[in-house]
Design a protein around this motif. Structure first.
Motif, PDB file in Angstrom:
ATOM      1  N   ALA A   1       0.842  -1.200   0.000  1.00 41.53           N
ATOM      2  CA  ALA A   1       0.000   0.000   0.000  1.00 41.53           C
ATOM      3  C   ALA A   1       0.876   1.248   0.000  1.00 41.53           C
ATOM      4  O   ALA A   1       0.615   2.206  -0.744  1.00 41.53           O
ATOM      5  CB  ALA A   1      -0.943  -0.001   1.202  1.00 41.53           C
ATOM      6  N   GLN A   2       1.920   1.233   0.804  1.00 39.48           N
ATOM      7  CA  GLN A   2       2.844   2.371   0.854  1.00 39.48           C
ATOM      8  C   GLN A   2       3.551   2.547  -0.488  1.00 39.48           C
ATOM      9  O   GLN A   2       3.697   3.664  -0.973  1.00 39.48           O
ATOM     10  CB  GLN A   2       3.861   2.155   1.970  1.00 39.48           C
ATOM     11  N   GLU A   3       3.969   1.453  -1.085  1.00 41.06           N
ATOM     12  CA  GLU A   3       4.642   1.493  -2.392  1.00 41.06           C
ATOM     13  C   GLU A   3       3.761   2.163  -3.450  1.00 41.06           C
ATOM     14  O   GLU A   3       4.251   2.879  -4.315  1.00 41.06           O
ATOM     15  CB  GLU A   3       4.965   0.055  -2.812  1.00 41.06           C
ATOM     16  N   TRP A   4       2.451   1.959  -3.373  1.00 47.36           N
ATOM     17  CA  TRP A   4       1.507   2.517  -4.336  1.00 47.36           C
ATOM     18  C   TRP A   4       0.910   3.838  -3.848  1.00 47.36           C
ATOM     19  O   TRP A   4      -0.008   4.364  -4.469  1.00 47.36           O
ATOM     20  CB  TRP A   4       0.399   1.513  -4.627  1.00 47.36           C
TER      21      TRP A   4
ATOM     22  N   GLY B   1       1.547  -5.997 -10.277  1.00 49.49           N
ATOM     23  CA  GLY B   1       1.383  -4.949  -9.284  1.00 49.49           C
ATOM     24  C   GLY B   1       0.200  -4.043  -9.502  1.00 49.49           C
ATOM     25  O   GLY B   1      -0.401  -3.568  -8.538  1.00 49.49           O
ATOM     26  N   ARG B   2      -0.184  -3.811 -10.748  1.00 53.86           N
ATOM     27  CA  ARG B   2      -1.261  -2.849 -10.997  1.00 53.86           C
ATOM     28  C   ARG B   2      -2.597  -3.306 -10.417  1.00 53.86           C
ATOM     29  O   ARG B   2      -3.491  -2.499 -10.218  1.00 53.86           O
ATOM     30  CB  ARG B   2      -1.393  -2.560 -12.488  1.00 53.86           C
TER      31      ARG B   2
ATOM     32  N   PHE C   1      -3.067  -4.478  -7.397  1.00 50.94           N
ATOM     33  CA  PHE C   1      -3.178  -4.187  -5.969  1.00 50.94           C
ATOM     34  C   PHE C   1      -4.031  -2.942  -5.714  1.00 50.94           C
ATOM     35  O   PHE C   1      -5.017  -3.012  -4.966  1.00 50.94           O
ATOM     36  CB  PHE C   1      -1.796  -4.063  -5.315  1.00 50.94           C
ATOM     37  N   PRO C   2      -3.706  -1.795  -6.323  1.00 45.06           N
ATOM     38  CA  PRO C   2      -4.570  -0.624  -6.078  1.00 45.06           C
ATOM     39  C   PRO C   2      -5.987  -0.818  -6.624  1.00 45.06           C
ATOM     40  O   PRO C   2      -6.952  -0.302  -6.050  1.00 45.06           O
ATOM     41  CB  PRO C   2      -3.846   0.536  -6.769  1.00 45.06           C
ATOM     42  N   ARG C   3      -6.123  -1.571  -7.694  1.00 42.69           N
ATOM     43  CA  ARG C   3      -7.455  -1.867  -8.230  1.00 42.69           C
ATOM     44  C   ARG C   3      -8.256  -2.675  -7.216  1.00 42.69           C
ATOM     45  O   ARG C   3      -9.455  -2.441  -7.029  1.00 42.69           O
ATOM     46  CB  ARG C   3      -7.344  -2.619  -9.562  1.00 42.69           C
ATOM     47  N   ALA C   4      -7.611  -3.629  -6.556  1.00 43.38           N
ATOM     48  CA  ALA C   4      -8.283  -4.431  -5.530  1.00 43.38           C
ATOM     49  C   ALA C   4      -8.671  -3.571  -4.334  1.00 43.38           C
ATOM     50  O   ALA C   4      -9.785  -3.689  -3.816  1.00 43.38           O
ATOM     51  CB  ALA C   4      -7.388  -5.590  -5.095  1.00 43.38           C
ATOM     52  N   LEU C   5      -7.773  -2.702  -3.896  1.00 45.58           N
ATOM     53  CA  LEU C   5      -8.095  -1.806  -2.781  1.00 45.58           C
ATOM     54  C   LEU C   5      -9.339  -0.984  -3.094  1.00 45.58           C
ATOM     55  O   LEU C   5     -10.223  -0.831  -2.244  1.00 45.58           O
ATOM     56  CB  LEU C   5      -6.925  -0.875  -2.471  1.00 45.58           C
ATOM     57  N   ALA C   6      -9.394  -0.447  -4.302  1.00 48.75           N
ATOM     58  CA  ALA C   6     -10.554   0.350  -4.699  1.00 48.75           C
ATOM     59  C   ALA C   6     -11.825  -0.503  -4.739  1.00 48.75           C
ATOM     60  O   ALA C   6     -12.873  -0.115  -4.241  1.00 48.75           O
ATOM     61  CB  ALA C   6     -10.306   1.013  -6.056  1.00 48.75           C
ATOM     62  N   GLU C   7     -11.703  -1.698  -5.318  1.00 49.38           N
ATOM     63  CA  GLU C   7     -12.859  -2.599  -5.404  1.00 49.38           C
ATOM     64  C   GLU C   7     -13.379  -2.982  -4.028  1.00 49.38           C
ATOM     65  O   GLU C   7     -14.592  -3.109  -3.828  1.00 49.38           O
ATOM     66  CB  GLU C   7     -12.454  -3.863  -6.177  1.00 49.38           C
ATOM     67  N   PHE C   8     -12.477  -3.133  -3.060  1.00 51.88           N
ATOM     68  CA  PHE C   8     -12.879  -3.537  -1.711  1.00 51.88           C
ATOM     69  C   PHE C   8     -13.278  -2.343  -0.835  1.00 51.88           C
ATOM     70  O   PHE C   8     -13.530  -2.494   0.355  1.00 51.88           O
ATOM     71  CB  PHE C   8     -11.757  -4.318  -1.032  1.00 51.88           C
ATOM     72  N   GLY C   9     -13.292  -1.146  -1.425  1.00 44.61           N
ATOM     73  CA  GLY C   9     -13.722   0.048  -0.704  1.00 44.61           C
ATOM     74  C   GLY C   9     -12.701   0.591   0.263  1.00 44.61           C
ATOM     75  O   GLY C   9     -13.036   1.338   1.175  1.00 44.61           O
ATOM     76  N   LEU C  10     -11.427   0.244   0.064  1.00 47.76           N
ATOM     77  CA  LEU C  10     -10.373   0.692   0.975  1.00 47.76           C
ATOM     78  C   LEU C  10      -9.639   1.929   0.488  1.00 47.76           C
ATOM     79  O   LEU C  10      -8.909   2.547   1.246  1.00 47.76           O
ATOM     80  CB  LEU C  10      -9.361  -0.441   1.200  1.00 47.76           C
ATOM     81  N   ALA C  11      -9.797   2.249  -0.773  1.00 52.14           N
ATOM     82  CA  ALA C  11      -9.110   3.415  -1.326  1.00 52.14           C
ATOM     83  C   ALA C  11      -9.762   3.803  -2.634  1.00 52.14           C
ATOM     84  O   ALA C  11     -10.226   2.933  -3.365  1.00 52.14           O
ATOM     85  CB  ALA C  11      -7.632   3.102  -1.570  1.00 52.14           C
ATOM     86  N   ALA C  12      -9.772   5.069  -2.898  1.00 50.13           N
ATOM     87  CA  ALA C  12     -10.174   5.523  -4.238  1.00 50.13           C
ATOM     88  C   ALA C  12      -8.984   5.189  -5.137  1.00 50.13           C
ATOM     89  O   ALA C  12      -8.201   4.311  -4.809  1.00 50.13           O
ATOM     90  CB  ALA C  12     -10.471   7.008  -4.203  1.00 50.13           C
ATOM     91  N   ALA C  13      -8.838   5.852  -6.202  1.00 45.42           N
ATOM     92  CA  ALA C  13      -7.677   5.592  -7.061  1.00 45.42           C
ATOM     93  C   ALA C  13      -6.416   6.010  -6.323  1.00 45.42           C
ATOM     94  O   ALA C  13      -6.294   7.125  -5.864  1.00 45.42           O
ATOM     95  CB  ALA C  13      -7.815   6.360  -8.369  1.00 45.42           C
ATOM     96  N   CYS C  14      -5.478   5.062  -6.165  1.00 44.27           N
ATOM     97  CA  CYS C  14      -4.207   5.417  -5.524  1.00 44.27           C
ATOM     98  C   CYS C  14      -3.083   5.139  -6.492  1.00 44.27           C
ATOM     99  O   CYS C  14      -3.249   4.652  -7.558  1.00 44.27           O
ATOM    100  CB  CYS C  14      -3.989   4.674  -4.215  1.00 44.27           C
TER     101      CYS C  14
END
Length: 159
Positions: free
Chosen positions: A109-112, A143-144, A146-159
């Protein structure tokens, strides 16, 4: 008797670029393979026909009997195409079952430049979502997603 959490077969939106063809191993199958500790190579997966891949996604793998049957089925499929059997994982590092966010997920998460995931948010995810984030945090995964999964799971908007 060993029983794992029953996981409903589903595919994630971040997998949408390959789910129709099943050219890559979806997370639901990766979860089941880890459950029965079978290491299926992508080259072996590519040899399977679509029906066999779909069956691996749909078959239950929860009770010890189902886990054993799933492993036997995977072994039979690989044998059918390669005359070899897949190797077994020596140990299963099930970081997704812990109540704290695994270090590798925090680091990814920090890396992205994505927001920090709290322990509360982590535990609000279902088992397959936590599994996906752990797997996407490890080397060898694209790697791409990971941020897509975060967004899908409601943990982050586009990061």
């Amino acid at each position: 008797m060993n029983t794992i959490t029953a996981i409903e077969t589903r595919f994630f939106a971040f997998e949408s670029d390959f789910v129709d063809s099943l050219r890559c191993i979806p997370m639901i199958v990766r979860y089941k393979l880890d459950t029965c500790r079978v290491k299926l190579q992508l080259a072996d997966w590519a040899r399977l026909n679509y029906h066999e891949k779909d069956e691996l996604a749909e078959l239950p793998c929860h009770s010890q009997e189902e886990i054993d049957a799933y492993a036997d089925f995977v072994h039979a499929l690989v044998w059918k195409y390669t005359s070899t059997v897949p190797s077994l994982l020596k140990t299963l590092d099930a970081a997704w079952v812990h109540t704290q966010v695994p270090a590798e997920v925090r680091e990814k998460a920090q890396e992205w430049n994505c927001p920090v995931i709290s322990a509360h948010q982590w535990m609000q995810l279902d088992v397959l979502e936590r599994f996906a984030l752990v797997k996407l945090s490890r080397s060898g995964h694209e790697g791409r997603n990971f941020p897509r999964a975060l967004a899908e799971f409601g943990l982050a908007a586009a990061c």
